[in-house]
Design a protein around this motif. Structure first.
Motif, PDB file in Angstrom:
ATOM      1  N   ASP A   1      -2.509   1.824  30.065  1.00  0.00           N
ATOM      2  CA  ASP A   1      -3.749   2.597  30.020  1.00  0.00           C
ATOM      3  C   ASP A   1      -4.219   2.767  28.575  1.00  0.00           C
ATOM      4  O   ASP A   1      -3.524   2.391  27.626  1.00  0.00           O
ATOM      5  CB  ASP A   1      -3.590   3.946  30.731  1.00  0.00           C
ATOM      6  N   ASP A   2      -5.437   3.319  28.421  1.00  0.00           N
ATOM      7  CA  ASP A   2      -6.039   3.473  27.089  1.00  0.00           C
ATOM      8  C   ASP A   2      -5.189   4.346  26.181  1.00  0.00           C
ATOM      9  O   ASP A   2      -5.039   4.053  24.987  1.00  0.00           O
ATOM     10  CB  ASP A   2      -7.444   4.070  27.199  1.00  0.00           C
TER      11      ASP A   2
ATOM     12  N   ARG B   1      -3.693   3.394  22.530  1.00  0.00           N
ATOM     13  CA  ARG B   1      -4.013   4.183  21.331  1.00  0.00           C
ATOM     14  C   ARG B   1      -2.748   4.706  20.655  1.00  0.00           C
ATOM     15  O   ARG B   1      -2.636   4.684  19.433  1.00  0.00           O
ATOM     16  CB  ARG B   1      -4.946   5.344  21.681  1.00  0.00           C
TER      17      ARG B   1
END
Length: 154
Positions: free
Chosen positions: A2-3, A7
């Motif tokens: 996932d993002d 990150r």
């Protein structure tokens, strides 16, 4: 993945902190960026990565010139101002390096002309031909894992 996971992983790469600045119609615009790197020695080229959502994107397209200011350890407040994390602040004063605005007290001021722009994903990579450089012997501002850091003393 996932993002957030992506990150977090990218945040594990320690970087310097820069403010990219440009001028359009007499108004100076700046933004904090750590997506910066050197590209080539001959010719001297650097790249900055600007989000499609950033106001700076259109400003760089309009001006065709920019500076990269590698911040010193005493300039965390400037990083926060240009990242939009400090709303109530005094006006930031810029100096000039050739035809572009720069921040006094930076470890390095790098003046550039845009030589190319490449859209990749949700960012535009601006390739800058370096036209002038000024450096100082200061400690750099470091960013790692979501926090400002400093170099460890030997």
């Amino acid at each position: 993945m996932d993002d957030r996971q992506f990150r977090n992983a990218m945040g594990k790469f320690a970087t310097g902190v820069t403010v990219v600045a440009t001028e359009v119609e007499g108004n100076v615009h700046g933004m904090t960026a750590n997506a910066f790197m050197s590209v080539s020695l001959s010719p001297k080229l650097v790249v900055v990565s600007i989000s499609e959502r950033a106001q700076m994107l259109e400003k760089l397209n309009q001006s065709g010139k920019f500076s990269v200011n590698i911040l010193s350890s005493s300039q965390q407040d400037l990083s926060m101002i240009f990242a939009g994390q400090q709303k109530n602040h005094q006006e930031v004063k810029f100096e000039r390096l050739g035809e572009v605005p720069v921040l006094a007290g930076a470890v390095a001021q790098i003046a550039c002309e845009v030589s190319a722009a490449h859209i990749e994903g949700d960012h535009t990579l601006f390739i800058g031909k370096v036209t002038n450089i000024h450096t100082e012997d200061f400690e750099p501002l470091i960013y790692f894992s979501g926090k400002y850091r400093s170099l460890a003393q030997e």
